[in-house]
Design an enzyme around this catalytic site. Structure first.
Site, PDB file in Angstrom:
ATOM      1  N   TRP A 152       0.797  -1.228   0.000  1.00 23.31           N
ATOM      2  CA  TRP A 152       0.000   0.000   0.000  1.00 23.31           C
ATOM      3  C   TRP A 152       0.828   1.276   0.000  1.00 23.31           C
ATOM      4  O   TRP A 152       0.290   2.359  -0.161  1.00 23.31           O
ATOM      5  CB  TRP A 152      -0.968   0.023   1.183  1.00 23.31           C
ATOM      6  CG  TRP A 152      -0.423  -0.369   2.523  1.00 23.31           C
ATOM      7  CD1 TRP A 152      -0.641  -1.551   3.173  1.00 23.31           C
ATOM      8  CD2 TRP A 152       0.400   0.413   3.395  1.00 23.31           C
ATOM      9  NE1 TRP A 152       0.005  -1.553   4.388  1.00 23.31           N
ATOM     10  CE2 TRP A 152       0.651  -0.357   4.558  1.00 23.31           C
ATOM     11  CE3 TRP A 152       0.950   1.705   3.313  1.00 23.31           C
ATOM     12  CZ2 TRP A 152       1.427   0.099   5.619  1.00 23.31           C
ATOM     13  CZ3 TRP A 152       1.738   2.171   4.368  1.00 23.31           C
ATOM     14  CH2 TRP A 152       1.967   1.372   5.504  1.00 23.31           C
ATOM     15  N   LYS A 162       6.733  -4.256 -10.969  1.00 20.66           N
ATOM     16  CA  LYS A 162       6.424  -5.666 -11.192  1.00 20.66           C
ATOM     17  C   LYS A 162       6.023  -5.943 -12.642  1.00 20.66           C
ATOM     18  O   LYS A 162       6.427  -6.953 -13.224  1.00 20.66           O
ATOM     19  CB  LYS A 162       5.318  -6.114 -10.228  1.00 20.66           C
ATOM     20  CG  LYS A 162       5.766  -6.093  -8.770  1.00 20.66           C
ATOM     21  CD  LYS A 162       4.731  -6.694  -7.844  1.00 20.66           C
ATOM     22  CE  LYS A 162       5.156  -6.576  -6.386  1.00 20.66           C
ATOM     23  NZ  LYS A 162       6.482  -7.145  -6.084  1.00 20.66           N
ATOM     24  N   PRO A 177      -3.677  -5.072  -6.382  1.00 18.78           N
ATOM     25  CA  PRO A 177      -3.181  -3.972  -5.541  1.00 18.78           C
ATOM     26  C   PRO A 177      -3.623  -4.169  -4.101  1.00 18.78           C
ATOM     27  O   PRO A 177      -4.552  -4.933  -3.820  1.00 18.78           O
ATOM     28  CB  PRO A 177      -3.849  -2.742  -6.159  1.00 18.78           C
ATOM     29  CG  PRO A 177      -5.130  -3.264  -6.729  1.00 18.78           C
ATOM     30  CD  PRO A 177      -4.853  -4.673  -7.184  1.00 18.78           C
ATOM     31  N   SER A 178      -2.978  -3.477  -3.192  1.00 19.69           N
ATOM     32  CA  SER A 178      -3.447  -3.472  -1.807  1.00 19.69           C
ATOM     33  C   SER A 178      -4.854  -2.897  -1.756  1.00 19.69           C
ATOM     34  O   SER A 178      -5.164  -1.918  -2.440  1.00 19.69           O
ATOM     35  CB  SER A 178      -2.511  -2.629  -0.942  1.00 19.69           C
ATOM     36  OG  SER A 178      -3.114  -2.342   0.305  1.00 19.69           O
ATOM     37  N   GLU A 179      -5.695  -3.496  -0.936  1.00 18.82           N
ATOM     38  CA  GLU A 179      -7.054  -2.970  -0.794  1.00 18.82           C
ATOM     39  C   GLU A 179      -7.068  -1.598  -0.144  1.00 18.82           C
ATOM     40  O   GLU A 179      -8.056  -0.867  -0.256  1.00 18.82           O
ATOM     41  CB  GLU A 179      -7.923  -3.936   0.022  1.00 18.82           C
ATOM     42  CG  GLU A 179      -7.485  -4.174   1.444  1.00 18.82           C
ATOM     43  CD  GLU A 179      -6.543  -5.360   1.589  1.00 18.82           C
ATOM     44  OE1 GLU A 179      -6.513  -5.952   2.682  1.00 18.82           O
ATOM     45  OE2 GLU A 179      -5.835  -5.682   0.613  1.00 18.82           O
ATOM     46  N   VAL A 231       6.665  -9.719   6.248  1.00 18.40           N
ATOM     47  CA  VAL A 231       7.381 -10.994   6.288  1.00 18.40           C
ATOM     48  C   VAL A 231       6.434 -12.170   6.496  1.00 18.40           C
ATOM     49  O   VAL A 231       6.522 -13.182   5.779  1.00 18.40           O
ATOM     50  CB  VAL A 231       8.456 -10.973   7.395  1.00 18.40           C
ATOM     51  CG1 VAL A 231       9.090 -12.344   7.558  1.00 18.40           C
ATOM     52  CG2 VAL A 231       9.525  -9.937   7.077  1.00 18.40           C
ATOM     53  N   GLU A 252       9.643  -9.210  -1.813  1.00 15.34           N
ATOM     54  CA  GLU A 252      10.254  -7.979  -1.292  1.00 15.34           C
ATOM     55  C   GLU A 252       9.530  -7.680   0.009  1.00 15.34           C
ATOM     56  O   GLU A 252       8.391  -7.231   0.015  1.00 15.34           O
ATOM     57  CB  GLU A 252      10.102  -6.846  -2.308  1.00 15.34           C
ATOM     58  CG  GLU A 252      11.129  -5.727  -2.123  1.00 15.34           C
ATOM     59  CD  GLU A 252      10.760  -4.778  -0.998  1.00 15.34           C
ATOM     60  OE1 GLU A 252      11.379  -4.864   0.088  1.00 15.34           O
ATOM     61  OE2 GLU A 252       9.854  -3.969  -1.190  1.00 15.34           O
ATOM     62  N   GLY A 254      10.027  -7.048   4.608  1.00 14.49           N
ATOM     63  CA  GLY A 254      10.281  -5.955   5.529  1.00 14.49           C
ATOM     64  C   GLY A 254      11.741  -5.673   5.792  1.00 14.49           C
ATOM     65  O   GLY A 254      12.637  -6.337   5.282  1.00 14.49           O
ATOM     66  N   CYS A 286      10.043   0.708   3.081  1.00 14.75           N
ATOM     67  CA  CYS A 286      10.586  -0.540   3.622  1.00 14.75           C
ATOM     68  C   CYS A 286      12.086  -0.461   3.862  1.00 14.75           C
ATOM     69  O   CYS A 286      12.623  -1.158   4.727  1.00 14.75           O
ATOM     70  CB  CYS A 286      10.262  -1.698   2.692  1.00 14.75           C
ATOM     71  SG  CYS A 286      10.797  -1.463   0.989  1.00 14.75           S
ATOM     72  N   GLU A 387       9.840  -4.041  12.743  1.00  3.88           N
ATOM     73  CA  GLU A 387       9.539  -3.048  11.710  1.00  3.88           C
ATOM     74  C   GLU A 387       8.278  -2.278  12.101  1.00  3.88           C
ATOM     75  O   GLU A 387       7.216  -2.863  12.284  1.00  3.88           O
ATOM     76  CB  GLU A 387       9.336  -3.712  10.353  1.00  3.88           C
ATOM     77  CG  GLU A 387       9.095  -2.699   9.244  1.00  3.88           C
ATOM     78  CD  GLU A 387       8.943  -3.336   7.872  1.00  3.88           C
ATOM     79  OE1 GLU A 387       9.501  -2.799   6.900  1.00  3.88           O
ATOM     80  OE2 GLU A 387       8.258  -4.373   7.781  1.00  3.88           O
ATOM     81  N   GLY A 460      13.591 -10.963   2.071  1.00  4.69           N
ATOM     82  CA  GLY A 460      13.138 -11.233   0.724  1.00  4.69           C
ATOM     83  C   GLY A 460      13.883 -12.318  -0.007  1.00  4.69           C
ATOM     84  O   GLY A 460      14.898 -12.843   0.450  1.00  4.69           O
ATOM     85  N   GLU A 464      14.169  -7.007  -7.593  1.00  4.55           N
ATOM     86  CA  GLU A 464      13.391  -6.204  -8.527  1.00  4.55           C
ATOM     87  C   GLU A 464      14.312  -5.146  -9.109  1.00  4.55           C
ATOM     88  O   GLU A 464      15.271  -4.714  -8.467  1.00  4.55           O
ATOM     89  CB  GLU A 464      12.187  -5.562  -7.832  1.00  4.55           C
ATOM     90  CG  GLU A 464      11.170  -6.598  -7.385  1.00  4.55           C
ATOM     91  CD  GLU A 464       9.858  -6.002  -6.925  1.00  4.55           C
ATOM     92  OE1 GLU A 464       8.835  -6.355  -7.535  1.00  4.55           O
ATOM     93  OE2 GLU A 464       9.851  -5.208  -5.975  1.00  4.55           O
TER      94      GLU A 464
END
Length: 490
Positions: A152, A162, A177-179, A231, A252, A254, A286, A387, A460, A464
């Site tokens: 998000w 991505k 996508p994140s909600e 994680v 990918e 934390g 992150c 985190e 991770g 990327e």
């Protein structure tokens, strides 16, 4: 409510009704208002997206690499033309300052797409002679249908990070996508279609809860999962992907990254870097350097310099031009961050500045947490170990280089690290011993398209960006050719 737009799923080049009958809302974290209602995907919708992606991928992969490159470049042009419009939407959805989204989020995402558009024609195999009458050659072929699951904090940038290598290599992507921040991924899908991407090559399926991610990770047609998030969720995604059809994964996850200030560091530069490494994007990055290690001999001066800079941070309406620090992305996340701050106080850390929610005037309506700096921290404190993903800096003192390296590595994470020093030999000596995948010397945070990013340990799997990532969206086929006679032993 009548003025709130309802967003459908984006499948096969157009918006389609979700079959679940369920919806969820996107909330502006600056004031708590509903900015959009979104339809939630069902398992039936996921099947439709997969079927669409299979059809589109065959068309996409059959195009020449140059044709694919041109289409992706057109998408880059559209992204840049609509930068401000997309940035405003990103700010509404995430709460990040417009001064940031307009100069970073879409800009850097478009840069990555442009980078991979240029590499689409560079995907090559090799030919190796075995003997006079025989040789073999290799082909790099697309995986087929892949899935991306976004976080998000950088919605459109992550969608581009991505999709860019996946599409450049000839794959189709289904993106979830994140909600919490789903809106700009849908706009990206529109842009891809407008640029000429065949229907089905980039589908967006949104929804709350874990079911959609599980349906994607377990689907037998999907060949790879690229996930950005926490994680524990990442472990579940990876286990699900392996337990279904042994999918490839990129994770990918934390971080709890160390920023090491050396004794010879320029104090002003060190303080500038520390503040950027903790409070950019309201601390929701992150790679943030949230464990700041400072020599005991420089501690008091460093803390003073940091506090002076934090006082200059402009917290406010994220749409205002002079704001450079907005609310956190959601109210539940704000509560999580505030609980960490209280934990720090209870465990004996000293608040140098901040330490709570911003409640002045209109800020009280939003998910605002004041930029917070803790001193007198120890390695065992929750604010140092876990985190937080918010604007919370922990300052820790040290005495020797050997000590700080050991303590910096004493974590289950390994995403990023930084060193500030005027001694370049020392910088490399320290960095080479730090267990982290992304490292900076005398700077922090830049992630150019050309640079692979990813973590060690539980931060991770895979990378990327960069050239290496493109290869992970292809598979190698080896073909031996015999020009001479074939002799059987039978």
């Amino acid at each position: 409510m009548s003025d709130v737009q309802v967003h459908q799923l984006y499948i096969h080049g157009r918006y389609v009704e979700a079959t679940s009958g369920k919806t969820f809302n996107s909330i502006n974290p600056a004031n708590g208002e509903i900015i959009a209602t979104l339809q939630q995907a069902s398992e039936q919708d996921i099947e439709a997206a997969v079927k669409s992606a299979q059809q589109g991928q065959k068309i996409w992969a059959a195009m020449t690499a140059m044709e694919r490159s041109r289409i992706l470049r057109r998408a880059v042009d559209i992204l840049r033309e609509r930068n401000d419009e997309l940035a405003r939407l990103e700010t509404l959805d995430t709460g990040k300052a417009y001064s940031e989204t307009s100069t970073v989020d879409i800009v850097t995402g478009a840069d990555v797409l442009e980078y991979y558009a240029g590499l689409a024609t560079a995907i090559q195999g090799e030919q190796v002679p075995l003997r006079e009458s025989s040789f073999f050659y290799t082909r790099r072929e697309p995986l087929g249908v892949v899935a991306g699951i976004g976080a998000w904090n950088y919605p459109i940038q992550i969608a581009l990070w991505k999709s860019a290598p996946a599409l450049a290599a000839g794959n189709a992507m289904i993106f979830k996508p994140s909600e919490t921040t789903p809106l700009t991924a849908l706009k990206l899908a529109e842009i891809y279609t407008e640029a000429g991407l065949p229907d089905g090559v980039f589908n967006v399926v949104q929804g709350a809860g874990r079911e959609i991610g599980q349906w994607l990770t377990e689907h037998p047609v999907i060949e790879k999962i690229s996930f950005t998030g926490g994680v524990e969720t990442g472990k579940k995604v990876m286990a699900s992907a392996a337990g279904s059809t042994l999918k490839e994964v990129t994770m990918e996850l934390g971080g709890k990254s160390p920023l090491i200030i050396c004794e010879d560091a320029d104090l002003n530069r060190a303080a500038d870097i520390a503040v950027m490494a903790n409070f950019f994007s309201s601390g929701q990055v992150c790679t943030n350097g949230t464990r700041v290690f400072v020599p005991k001999s420089r501690l008091a001066d460093f803390e003073k310099a940091v506090v002076e800079r934090v006082k200059r941070i402009r917290v406010g309406d994220p749409m205002a031009e002079d704001t450079n620090f907005g609310p956190l992305t959601s109210f539940p996340h704000m509560e999580k961050v505030l609980s960490f701050i209280e934990s720090g106080k209870q465990q004996g850390a000293k608040v140098l500045i901040g330490g709570g929610r911003a409640t002045e005037g209109e800020l009280a309506k939003g998910a605002y947490v004041l930029p917070t700096v803790f001193s007198d921290c120890t390695d065992q404190m929750a604010i140092v170990q876990e985190e937080i993903f918010g604007p919370v800096m922990s300052i820790l003192s040290y005495e020797t280089e050997e000590e700080v390296i050991q303590r910096a590595n004493d974590t289950t994470f390994g995403l990023a690290a930084g060193v500030v020093t005027q001694d370049i030999s020392r910088a490399h000596r320290i960095i080479h011993q730090i267990e982290a995948g992304i490292c900076w010397i005398n700077t922090w945070g830049e992630s150019p398209a050309e640079m692979p990013v990813g973590g060690y340990k539980q931060s991770g799997v895979g990378r990327e960006n960069g050239l290496t990532t493109l290869g992970h969206y292809t598979r190698i086929k080896s073909i031996q050719v015999e020009l001479g006679d074939y002799q059987s032993i039978f």
